[in-house]
Design a protein around this motif. Structure first.
Motif, PDB file in Angstrom:
ATOM      1  N   LEU A 144       0.813  -1.215   0.000  1.00 34.17           N
ATOM      2  CA  LEU A 144       0.000   0.000   0.000  1.00 34.17           C
ATOM      3  C   LEU A 144       0.846   1.264   0.000  1.00 34.17           C
ATOM      4  CD1 LEU A 144      -2.743  -1.023   2.594  1.00 34.17           C
ATOM      5  CD2 LEU A 144      -2.753  -1.321   0.118  1.00 34.17           C
ATOM      6  N   ALA A 145       2.151   1.127   0.041  1.00 38.26           N
ATOM      7  CA  ALA A 145       3.036   2.285   0.035  1.00 38.26           C
ATOM      8  C   ALA A 145       3.128   2.857  -1.380  1.00 38.26           C
ATOM      9  CB  ALA A 145       4.420   1.891   0.535  1.00 38.26           C
ATOM     10  N   PRO A 146       3.264   4.182  -1.515  1.00 39.10           N
ATOM     11  CA  PRO A 146       3.385   4.761  -2.861  1.00 39.10           C
ATOM     12  C   PRO A 146       4.680   4.345  -3.535  1.00 39.10           C
ATOM     13  CG  PRO A 146       3.747   6.431  -1.166  1.00 39.10           C
ATOM     14  CD  PRO A 146       3.275   5.206  -0.457  1.00 39.10           C
ATOM     15  N   LEU A 147       4.542   3.978  -4.801  1.00 40.94           N
ATOM     16  CA  LEU A 147       5.692   3.575  -5.605  1.00 40.94           C
ATOM     17  C   LEU A 147       6.136   4.770  -6.435  1.00 40.94           C
ATOM     18  CD1 LEU A 147       7.329   0.951  -6.291  1.00 40.94           C
ATOM     19  CD2 LEU A 147       5.764   0.645  -8.211  1.00 40.94           C
ATOM     20  N   GLU A 148       7.429   5.006  -6.480  1.00 41.41           N
ATOM     21  CA  GLU A 148       7.947   6.132  -7.255  1.00 41.41           C
ATOM     22  C   GLU A 148       7.497   6.030  -8.713  1.00 41.41           C
ATOM     23  OE1 GLU A 148       9.646   8.836  -6.392  1.00 41.41           O
ATOM     24  OE2 GLU A 148       9.580   8.274  -4.266  1.00 41.41           O
ATOM     25  N   ALA A 149       7.180   7.170  -9.306  1.00 39.98           N
ATOM     26  CA  ALA A 149       6.739   7.197 -10.696  1.00 39.98           C
ATOM     27  C   ALA A 149       7.781   6.552 -11.601  1.00 39.98           C
ATOM     28  CB  ALA A 149       6.482   8.634 -11.138  1.00 39.98           C
ATOM     29  N   GLY A 150       7.356   5.600 -12.416  1.00 44.21           N
ATOM     30  CA  GLY A 150       8.251   4.910 -13.329  1.00 44.21           C
ATOM     31  C   GLY A 150       8.954   3.714 -12.739  1.00 44.21           C
ATOM     32  N   ALA A 151       8.848   3.548 -11.401  1.00 40.49           N
ATOM     33  CA  ALA A 151       9.508   2.418 -10.746  1.00 40.49           C
ATOM     34  C   ALA A 151       8.635   1.175 -10.852  1.00 40.49           C
ATOM     35  CB  ALA A 151       9.792   2.744  -9.288  1.00 40.49           C
ATOM     36  N   THR A 152       9.253   0.026 -10.651  1.00 37.42           N
ATOM     37  CA  THR A 152       8.532  -1.238 -10.624  1.00 37.42           C
ATOM     38  C   THR A 152       8.759  -1.912  -9.284  1.00 37.42           C
ATOM     39  OG1 THR A 152      10.415  -2.399 -11.618  1.00 37.42           O
ATOM     40  CG2 THR A 152       8.719  -1.549 -13.115  1.00 37.42           C
ATOM     41  N   GLY A 153       7.891  -2.849  -8.942  1.00 38.79           N
ATOM     42  CA  GLY A 153       8.029  -3.547  -7.680  1.00 38.79           C
ATOM     43  C   GLY A 153       6.769  -3.412  -6.854  1.00 38.79           C
ATOM     44  N   GLU A 154       6.882  -3.685  -5.560  1.00 40.68           N
ATOM     45  CA  GLU A 154       5.722  -3.677  -4.677  1.00 40.68           C
ATOM     46  C   GLU A 154       5.352  -2.248  -4.298  1.00 40.68           C
ATOM     47  OE1 GLU A 154       4.188  -6.340  -0.906  1.00 40.68           O
ATOM     48  OE2 GLU A 154       6.302  -5.767  -0.979  1.00 40.68           O
ATOM     49  N   GLY A 155       4.082  -1.960  -4.318  1.00 39.04           N
ATOM     50  CA  GLY A 155       3.610  -0.636  -3.967  1.00 39.04           C
ATOM     51  C   GLY A 155       2.587  -0.128  -4.963  1.00 39.04           C
ATOM     52  N   LEU A 156       2.082   1.078  -4.718  1.00 41.28           N
ATOM     53  CA  LEU A 156       1.055   1.675  -5.563  1.00 41.28           C
ATOM     54  C   LEU A 156       1.691   2.565  -6.611  1.00 41.28           C
ATOM     55  CD1 LEU A 156      -1.600   2.709  -2.897  1.00 41.28           C
ATOM     56  CD2 LEU A 156      -1.672   0.741  -4.426  1.00 41.28           C
ATOM     57  N   ALA A 157       1.493   2.220  -7.868  1.00 42.57           N
ATOM     58  CA  ALA A 157       2.019   3.030  -8.959  1.00 42.57           C
ATOM     59  C   ALA A 157       1.062   4.170  -9.269  1.00 42.57           C
ATOM     60  CB  ALA A 157       2.221   2.155 -10.196  1.00 42.57           C
ATOM     61  N   VAL A 158       1.553   5.175  -9.973  1.00 37.70           N
ATOM     62  CA  VAL A 158       0.692   6.278 -10.391  1.00 37.70           C
ATOM     63  C   VAL A 158      -0.322   5.762 -11.409  1.00 37.70           C
ATOM     64  CG1 VAL A 158       2.415   8.061  -9.965  1.00 37.70           C
ATOM     65  CG2 VAL A 158       2.297   6.984 -12.204  1.00 37.70           C
ATOM     66  N   GLU A 159      -1.496   6.372 -11.414  1.00 39.56           N
ATOM     67  CA  GLU A 159      -2.504   6.031 -12.407  1.00 39.56           C
ATOM     68  C   GLU A 159      -2.211   6.769 -13.714  1.00 39.56           C
ATOM     69  OE1 GLU A 159      -6.475   6.632 -11.094  1.00 39.56           O
ATOM     70  OE2 GLU A 159      -6.448   4.878  -9.796  1.00 39.56           O
ATOM     71  N   GLU A 160      -2.615   6.174 -14.796  1.00 37.80           N
ATOM     72  CA  GLU A 160      -2.394   6.705 -16.137  1.00 37.80           C
ATOM     73  C   GLU A 160      -0.897   6.758 -16.462  1.00 37.80           C
ATOM     74  OE1 GLU A 160      -4.465   8.887 -14.049  1.00 37.80           O
ATOM     75  OE2 GLU A 160      -6.112   7.536 -14.609  1.00 37.80           O
ATOM     76  N   LYS A 161      -0.610   6.876 -17.727  1.00 37.28           N
ATOM     77  CA  LYS A 161       0.779   6.866 -18.175  1.00 37.28           C
ATOM     78  C   LYS A 161       1.464   8.186 -17.848  1.00 37.28           C
ATOM     79  CE  LYS A 161       0.062   3.659 -22.032  1.00 37.28           C
ATOM     80  NZ  LYS A 161       0.189   3.466 -23.500  1.00 37.28           N
ATOM     81  N   LEU A 162       2.776   8.142 -17.705  1.00 39.58           N
ATOM     82  CA  LEU A 162       3.555   9.360 -17.564  1.00 39.58           C
ATOM     83  C   LEU A 162       3.580  10.079 -18.912  1.00 39.58           C
ATOM     84  CD1 LEU A 162       6.582   7.952 -15.526  1.00 39.58           C
ATOM     85  CD2 LEU A 162       4.541   9.100 -14.663  1.00 39.58           C
ATOM     86  N   TRP A 163       3.707  11.398 -18.879  1.00 42.50           N
ATOM     87  CA  TRP A 163       3.617  12.168 -20.138  1.00 42.50           C
ATOM     88  C   TRP A 163       4.700  11.754 -21.138  1.00 42.50           C
ATOM     89  CZ3 TRP A 163       7.412  15.307 -22.164  1.00 42.50           C
ATOM     90  CH2 TRP A 163       8.448  15.694 -21.308  1.00 42.50           C
ATOM     91  N   ARG A 164       5.845  11.338 -20.622  1.00 40.09           N
ATOM     92  CA  ARG A 164       6.934  10.942 -21.513  1.00 40.09           C
ATOM     93  C   ARG A 164       6.578   9.691 -22.324  1.00 40.09           C
ATOM     94  NH1 ARG A 164       9.162  12.446 -16.727  1.00 40.09           N
ATOM     95  NH2 ARG A 164      10.638  14.175 -16.742  1.00 40.09           N
ATOM     96  N   GLU A 165       5.616   8.918 -21.811  1.00 39.97           N
ATOM     97  CA  GLU A 165       5.196   7.706 -22.498  1.00 39.97           C
ATOM     98  C   GLU A 165       4.178   7.995 -23.608  1.00 39.97           C
ATOM     99  OE1 GLU A 165       5.295   4.231 -19.274  1.00 39.97           O
ATOM    100  OE2 GLU A 165       3.982   5.873 -18.666  1.00 39.97           O
ATOM    101  N   LEU A 166       3.732   9.236 -23.654  1.00 38.44           N
ATOM    102  CA  LEU A 166       2.672   9.592 -24.604  1.00 38.44           C
ATOM    103  C   LEU A 166       3.206  10.344 -25.832  1.00 38.44           C
ATOM    104  CD1 LEU A 166      -0.038  10.769 -22.052  1.00 38.44           C
ATOM    105  CD2 LEU A 166       0.169   8.532 -23.168  1.00 38.44           C
ATOM    106  N   CYS A 167       4.509  10.603 -25.871  1.00 37.67           N
ATOM    107  CA  CYS A 167       5.042  11.316 -27.009  1.00 37.67           C
ATOM    108  C   CYS A 167       6.475  10.838 -27.310  1.00 37.67           C
ATOM    109  CB  CYS A 167       5.040  12.820 -26.755  1.00 37.67           C
ATOM    110  SG  CYS A 167       5.982  13.336 -25.337  1.00 37.67           S
TER     111      CYS A 167
END
Length: 253
Positions: free
Chosen positions: A230-253
């Protein structure tokens, strides 16, 4: 009417120390810091009620935690904090006083009600325990001189050693019911002197900015230790925790 989608939520239930947890007079609070940590991951819902003790909180339960899956459809609740006791621990004869055994019984009712509501549909239970995650928080230390001065009182109506004993009851209850406990009294150095722990308090009881930051720090450490999924996961990181919702802007362009 079109409803705004709520992300998975974190519910904060407590007294004035929760009500003020988004900050007072422009200062940060432990809930605002928590909301920042969970940005794009979860919505932090503040259900704090100034002046309330656990007895007063019981009639609120059906409203704050409605026993219907429909009321939470589509979102889910990650975990809940329960932060009562600062008022219950008033000395006998004070209007907000609740005897310590009744306090424990009330907390047990609150915990049971929350779990009965959220276990129906929450998927946030820890891997080794099917109980809905509840984090109990003990009353903070109390500085009598600061309280008298701030409130212009002749008598305290409270005592630091009593706040400690109510916190010890919370620790016992957490152990018996499988709840994590943030020992705020210890975290804010309640065993020292008012000259030491008073630096965390705005008026002898409520948290100032330093106290709020300390509680937030302790809470995040506890979540990472007891509920890493349930801990927040750093944006772009993988592993255990809560990732950000929706893609990061860098993934969209």
């Amino acid at each position: 009417m079109v409803a705004l989608r709520i992300r998975p939520a974190i519910v904060l239930f407590g007294d004035s120390i929760t009500e003020q947890a988004f900050g007072v007079e422009g200062k940060v609070g432990w809930a605002s810091l928590l909301a920042s940590d969970y940005a794009r991951r979860a919505d932090v819902l503040n259900r704090g009620f100034s002046g309330y003790n656990t007895q007063m909180a019981l009639p609120l339960l059906p409203k704050v935690f409605p026993p219907s899956k429909d009321n939470q459809e589509g979102s889910g609740i990650l975990f809940c904090t329960v932060f009562f006791g600062a008022n219950d621990a008033c000395l006998p004869g004070e209007r907000q006083h609740v005897p310590i055994e009744e306090y424990a019984k009330n907390l047990e009712t609150i915990i049971g009600t929350i779990r009965a509501c959220f276990n129906i549909f929450s998927s946030a239970a820890t891997k080794d325990d099917d109980k809905f995650p509840i984090i109990l928080m003990t009353p903070p230390p109390f500085d009598p001189a600061a309280w008298r001065k701030c409130r212009d009182l002749e008598e305290d109506g409270r005592a630091n050693n009593v706040a400690k004993s109510y916190g010890e009851k919370v620790l016992e209850l957490g152990k018996s019911l499988g709840c994590s406990v943030l020992n705020v009294w210890n975290l804010l150095e309640g065993a020292t002197s008012p000259e030491v722990y008073g630096r965390y308090l705005s008026d002898g009881l409520h948290l100032n900015e330093e106290g709020n930051r300390k509680v937030h720090e302790g809470l995040m450490e506890l979540i990472g230790k007891d509920h890493p999924s349930l801990a927040p996961l750093e944006a772009g990181a993988t592993g255990e925790g809560l990732a950000v919702e929706e893609k990061l802007w860098r993934e969209l362009c």
